[in-house]
Design a protein around this motif. Structure first.
Motif, short mmCIF file in Angstrom:
data_model
loop_
_atom_site.label_atom_id
_atom_site.label_comp_id
_atom_site.label_asym_id
_atom_site.label_seq_id
_atom_site.Cartn_x
_atom_site.Cartn_y
_atom_site.Cartn_z
N ALA A 64 0.82 -1.21 0.00
CA ALA A 64 0.00 0.00 0.00
C ALA A 64 0.85 1.26 0.00
O ALA A 64 0.55 2.23 -0.71
CB ALA A 64 -0.93 -0.01 1.21
N ARG A 101 -8.04 -2.56 -1.59
CA ARG A 101 -7.29 -3.79 -1.84
C ARG A 101 -8.11 -4.67 -2.77
O ARG A 101 -9.27 -4.97 -2.50
CB ARG A 101 -6.99 -4.53 -0.54
CG ARG A 101 -6.10 -5.75 -0.74
CD ARG A 101 -5.67 -6.36 0.57
NE ARG A 101 -6.81 -6.93 1.30
CZ ARG A 101 -6.69 -7.58 2.45
NH1 ARG A 101 -5.49 -7.74 3.01
NH2 ARG A 101 -7.76 -8.06 3.06
N PRO A 114 -3.13 -10.26 -3.43
CA PRO A 114 -3.76 -8.94 -3.22
C PRO A 114 -2.90 -7.83 -3.80
O PRO A 114 -1.67 -7.91 -3.82
CB PRO A 114 -3.85 -8.85 -1.70
CG PRO A 114 -2.72 -9.70 -1.21
CD PRO A 114 -2.58 -10.83 -2.19
N TYR A 116 -2.86 -3.37 -3.92
CA TYR A 116 -3.47 -2.14 -3.43
C TYR A 116 -3.61 -1.15 -4.59
O TYR A 116 -2.66 -0.93 -5.35
CB TYR A 116 -2.63 -1.54 -2.30
CG TYR A 116 -2.69 -2.37 -1.04
CD1 TYR A 116 -3.68 -2.16 -0.09
CD2 TYR A 116 -1.76 -3.39 -0.83
CE1 TYR A 116 -3.74 -2.94 1.06
CE2 TYR A 116 -1.82 -4.17 0.32
CZ TYR A 116 -2.81 -3.94 1.26
OH TYR A 116 -2.88 -4.72 2.39
#
Length: 239
Positions: A64, A101, A114, A116
């Motif tokens: 992130a 996400r 995942p 971001y």
């Protein structure tokens, strides 16, 4: 500003209502009240003089902090590029900033990874509609990778609404005069008025993605905005 009548005489919607006699007081009889209901429309066309562009930067990263850092760097460059096109800072406004996400698609049996996603969108107000192409070019060259739409408005919209309303009232009165003459009655006064203004009809714009891809291939045309007003007027009749 160009004006036009919104409807023809043949499209007039007329309802003639006859009300029964009523008593105004004890033993005092009021004459029959005749009501004529007509509708009127007005339409005004204005050439837009303001362009509103929605564009932004979208970045993706597994971390992130990295996605945010990349987005901040690119968006700073984009805003600087827009301001370099003589756009005042007050005309550049952040309209959306989000961090989410998401999971990228993978093959069957694999674990989704995942990622971001950071989206930063600004709204740019241009007082010169001819500068749209130049501003888009500068912004995308600086790092903008999403264009969400372009709309055109006019600072004269309020005056145009008022003129459309005046047209609608004149249209209703003209219809009522013709009908009263044909029926052999006289207009005594206005019983009530109902107004409903239509939305501003904007010229159709290209899809945001198409605008983004084809910005240097064709000029952006603001076209005309159409502003409409409608009134329903109930006139009292006297024989």
């Amino acid at each position: 500003m160009r004006q036009s009548r919104g409807s023809s005489w043949m499209a007039a919607c007329v309802v003639l209502l006859l009300a029964a006699a009523t008593h105004a007081g004890a033993g005092e009889e009021r004459p029959d009240v005749n009501i004529m209901t007509v509708t009127g429309t007005g339409e005004v066309r204005v050439v837009p003089d303001v362009a509103v562009i929605s564009l932004g930067v979208e970045t993706r990263h597994a971390q992130a902090s990295q996605a945010i850092e990349q987005n901040n760097r690119l968006m700073t460059a984009v805003v600087q590029a827009i301001r370099a096109q003589n756009v005042p800072e007050r005309n550049i406004q952040t309209s959306r900033l989000s961090v989410s996400r998401e999971y990228e698609p993978v093959r069957e049996g694999q674990r989704p990874n995942p990622v971001y996603v950071v989206r930063n969108i600004v709204t740019v107000r241009l007082m010169d509609v001819q500068r749209v192409g130049a501003v888009l070019d500068a912004a995308t060259e600086a790092g903008a990778n999403t264009v969400h739409g372009i709309s055109f408005i006019s600072e004269r919209d309020q005056q145009a609404r008022e003129e459309a309303l005046r047209q609608a009232v004149r249209d209703a009165r003209a219809k009522a005069d013709v009908l009263a003459q044909a029926l052999g009655v006289r207009l005594e006064g206005v019983e009530s008025v109902y107004e409903s203004s239509g939305p501003i009809i904007l010229p159709q714009q290209a899809d945001a993605a198409e605008t983004f891809v084809a910005r240097t291939q064709a000029p952006v045309s603001p076209g005309e905005n159409v502003i409409r007003a409608n009134v329903t007027v109930r006139y009292r009749l006297a024989r």
